[in-house]
Design a protein around this motif. Sequence first.
Motif, PDB file in Angstrom:
ATOM      1  N   GLY A 171      38.870  87.064 -76.447  1.00  0.00           N
ATOM      2  CA  GLY A 171      38.843  87.840 -77.686  1.00  0.00           C
ATOM      3  C   GLY A 171      40.202  88.332 -78.148  1.00  0.00           C
ATOM      4  O   GLY A 171      40.290  89.198 -79.015  1.00  0.00           O
ATOM      5  N   PHE A 172      41.273  87.782 -77.598  1.00  0.00           N
ATOM      6  CA  PHE A 172      42.618  88.272 -77.895  1.00  0.00           C
ATOM      7  C   PHE A 172      42.898  88.339 -79.397  1.00  0.00           C
ATOM      8  O   PHE A 172      43.411  89.346 -79.889  1.00  0.00           O
ATOM      9  CB  PHE A 172      43.677  87.405 -77.199  1.00  0.00           C
ATOM     10  N   GLU A 173      42.588  87.269 -80.127  1.00  0.00           N
ATOM     11  CA  GLU A 173      42.900  87.235 -81.557  1.00  0.00           C
ATOM     12  C   GLU A 173      42.230  88.381 -82.305  1.00  0.00           C
ATOM     13  O   GLU A 173      42.832  89.009 -83.171  1.00  0.00           O
ATOM     14  CB  GLU A 173      42.478  85.897 -82.187  1.00  0.00           C
ATOM     15  N   ILE A 174      40.995  88.655 -81.969  1.00  0.00           N
ATOM     16  CA  ILE A 174      40.246  89.717 -82.649  1.00  0.00           C
ATOM     17  C   ILE A 174      40.765  91.088 -82.230  1.00  0.00           C
ATOM     18  O   ILE A 174      41.062  91.942 -83.066  1.00  0.00           O
ATOM     19  CB  ILE A 174      38.733  89.588 -82.353  1.00  0.00           C
ATOM     20  N   ILE A 175      40.904  91.298 -80.944  1.00  0.00           N
ATOM     21  CA  ILE A 175      41.286  92.609 -80.421  1.00  0.00           C
ATOM     22  C   ILE A 175      42.720  92.964 -80.808  1.00  0.00           C
ATOM     23  O   ILE A 175      42.985  94.079 -81.277  1.00  0.00           O
ATOM     24  CB  ILE A 175      41.092  92.659 -78.897  1.00  0.00           C
ATOM     25  N   PHE A 176      43.650  92.045 -80.639  1.00  0.00           N
ATOM     26  CA  PHE A 176      45.051  92.353 -80.933  1.00  0.00           C
ATOM     27  C   PHE A 176      45.232  92.662 -82.410  1.00  0.00           C
ATOM     28  O   PHE A 176      45.922  93.617 -82.778  1.00  0.00           O
ATOM     29  CB  PHE A 176      45.965  91.205 -80.485  1.00  0.00           C
ATOM     30  N   SER A 177      44.589  91.876 -83.263  1.00  0.00           N
ATOM     31  CA  SER A 177      44.667  92.111 -84.704  1.00  0.00           C
ATOM     32  C   SER A 177      44.094  93.482 -85.062  1.00  0.00           C
ATOM     33  O   SER A 177      44.656  94.208 -85.886  1.00  0.00           O
ATOM     34  CB  SER A 177      43.907  91.008 -85.446  1.00  0.00           C
ATOM     35  N   THR A 178      42.983  93.840 -84.449  1.00  0.00           N
ATOM     36  CA  THR A 178      42.359  95.140 -84.711  1.00  0.00           C
ATOM     37  C   THR A 178      43.255  96.276 -84.231  1.00  0.00           C
ATOM     38  O   THR A 178      43.384  97.310 -84.903  1.00  0.00           O
ATOM     39  CB  THR A 178      40.973  95.206 -84.038  1.00  0.00           C
ATOM     40  N   MET A 179      43.913  96.090 -83.081  1.00  0.00           N
ATOM     41  CA  MET A 179      44.826  97.126 -82.603  1.00  0.00           C
ATOM     42  C   MET A 179      46.032  97.270 -83.537  1.00  0.00           C
ATOM     43  O   MET A 179      46.534  98.380 -83.738  1.00  0.00           O
ATOM     44  CB  MET A 179      45.281  96.828 -81.167  1.00  0.00           C
ATOM     45  N   ILE A 180      46.496  96.180 -84.128  1.00  0.00           N
ATOM     46  CA  ILE A 180      47.598  96.262 -85.089  1.00  0.00           C
ATOM     47  C   ILE A 180      47.173  97.119 -86.280  1.00  0.00           C
ATOM     48  O   ILE A 180      47.930  97.975 -86.752  1.00  0.00           O
ATOM     49  CB  ILE A 180      48.053  94.856 -85.540  1.00  0.00           C
ATOM     50  N   GLY A 218      50.252  96.422 -67.859  1.00  0.00           N
ATOM     51  CA  GLY A 218      49.440  95.217 -67.768  1.00  0.00           C
ATOM     52  C   GLY A 218      49.411  94.642 -66.373  1.00  0.00           C
ATOM     53  O   GLY A 218      49.904  95.241 -65.421  1.00  0.00           O
ATOM     54  N   LEU A 219      48.824  93.460 -66.278  1.00  0.00           N
ATOM     55  CA  LEU A 219      48.608  92.818 -64.986  1.00  0.00           C
ATOM     56  C   LEU A 219      49.891  92.500 -64.245  1.00  0.00           C
ATOM     57  O   LEU A 219      50.210  93.088 -63.241  1.00  0.00           O
ATOM     58  CB  LEU A 219      47.799  91.527 -65.168  1.00  0.00           C
ATOM     59  N   ASN A 220      50.617  91.510 -64.736  1.00  0.00           N
ATOM     60  CA  ASN A 220      51.804  91.057 -64.031  1.00  0.00           C
ATOM     61  C   ASN A 220      52.788  90.487 -65.053  1.00  0.00           C
ATOM     62  O   ASN A 220      52.748  89.303 -65.350  1.00  0.00           O
ATOM     63  CB  ASN A 220      51.430  89.983 -63.009  1.00  0.00           C
ATOM     64  N   SER A 255      49.811  91.437 -71.118  1.00  0.00           N
ATOM     65  CA  SER A 255      50.753  92.560 -71.113  1.00  0.00           C
ATOM     66  C   SER A 255      50.949  93.120 -72.515  1.00  0.00           C
ATOM     67  O   SER A 255      51.059  94.336 -72.685  1.00  0.00           O
ATOM     68  CB  SER A 255      52.092  92.135 -70.530  1.00  0.00           C
ATOM     69  N   LEU A 256      50.983  92.260 -73.526  1.00  0.00           N
ATOM     70  CA  LEU A 256      51.118  92.738 -74.904  1.00  0.00           C
ATOM     71  C   LEU A 256      49.892  93.553 -75.322  1.00  0.00           C
ATOM     72  O   LEU A 256      50.040  94.614 -75.941  1.00  0.00           O
ATOM     73  CB  LEU A 256      51.332  91.561 -75.861  1.00  0.00           C
ATOM     74  N   SER A 257      48.696  93.085 -74.971  1.00  0.00           N
ATOM     75  CA  SER A 257      47.473  93.832 -75.304  1.00  0.00           C
ATOM     76  C   SER A 257      47.448  95.188 -74.597  1.00  0.00           C
ATOM     77  O   SER A 257      47.151  96.210 -75.209  1.00  0.00           O
ATOM     78  CB  SER A 257      46.220  93.046 -74.895  1.00  0.00           C
ATOM     79  N   SER A 258      47.751  95.176 -73.316  1.00  0.00           N
ATOM     80  CA  SER A 258      47.748  96.418 -72.547  1.00  0.00           C
ATOM     81  C   SER A 258      48.807  97.379 -73.064  1.00  0.00           C
ATOM     82  O   SER A 258      48.565  98.585 -73.192  1.00  0.00           O
ATOM     83  CB  SER A 258      47.989  96.126 -71.065  1.00  0.00           C
ATOM     84  N   THR A 259      49.975  96.857 -73.362  1.00  0.00           N
ATOM     85  CA  THR A 259      51.064  97.692 -73.855  1.00  0.00           C
ATOM     86  C   THR A 259      50.709  98.301 -75.205  1.00  0.00           C
ATOM     87  O   THR A 259      50.901  99.501 -75.422  1.00  0.00           O
ATOM     88  CB  THR A 259      52.372  96.877 -73.934  1.00  0.00           C
ATOM     89  N   LEU A 260      50.163  97.491 -76.097  1.00  0.00           N
ATOM     90  CA  LEU A 260      49.793  98.017 -77.404  1.00  0.00           C
ATOM     91  C   LEU A 260      48.698  99.076 -77.271  1.00  0.00           C
ATOM     92  O   LEU A 260      48.759 100.124 -77.920  1.00  0.00           O
ATOM     93  CB  LEU A 260      49.351  96.886 -78.336  1.00  0.00           C
TER      94      LEU A 260
END
Length: 173
Positions: free
Chosen positions: A119-128, A62-64, A74-79
């Motif tokens: 869009g974090f809520e939508i994207i992170f949930s979809t990745m889960i 992730g970024l930093n 970082s959580l989105s990028s890591t997932l």
Amino acid sequence: MDGFEDARERIRENFGKLELSPSSYDTAWVAMVPSRHSLNEPCFPQCLDWIIENQREDGSWGLNPSHPLLLKDSLSSTLACLLALTKWRVGDEQIKRGFGFIETYGWAVDNKDQISPLGFEIIFSTMIKFAEKLNLNLPLNLDLVNLVNCKKDSTIKSSHYVSNKDTFIALLG
């Protein structure tokens, strides 16, 4: 399929001319594209190599990650990177370290003080959900996962409502 090869070559030529700062999130999604010759092989294996070679010391991508307000990025990028590695069954050590990062910082998913990527809520949930399909048992609290899913549904509904309301107002006048 000649059009596919032509497009692929144009993309390679264009990227060869540009100096881009790589995005681990975007690289992970590109890494998940299957080859047109075999659905069991990546189209861009160099993206998987990049993911394996660019994991941060703390297990994240992730970024930093040292910035205290960018944990959701970082959580989105890591997932996303974990999904790519899991899909192609590579990088066991990186996956283990990525799990450690998610386990340590998963609390930030619902932290209102954290900056949320669009869009974090939508994207992170979809990745889960995608992780579940890959049998990737994420070290996230089940209550947190349920909360993220509820927030996704709420975000989608409110976006739909606002869109419809704006359309209605525009039609009136």
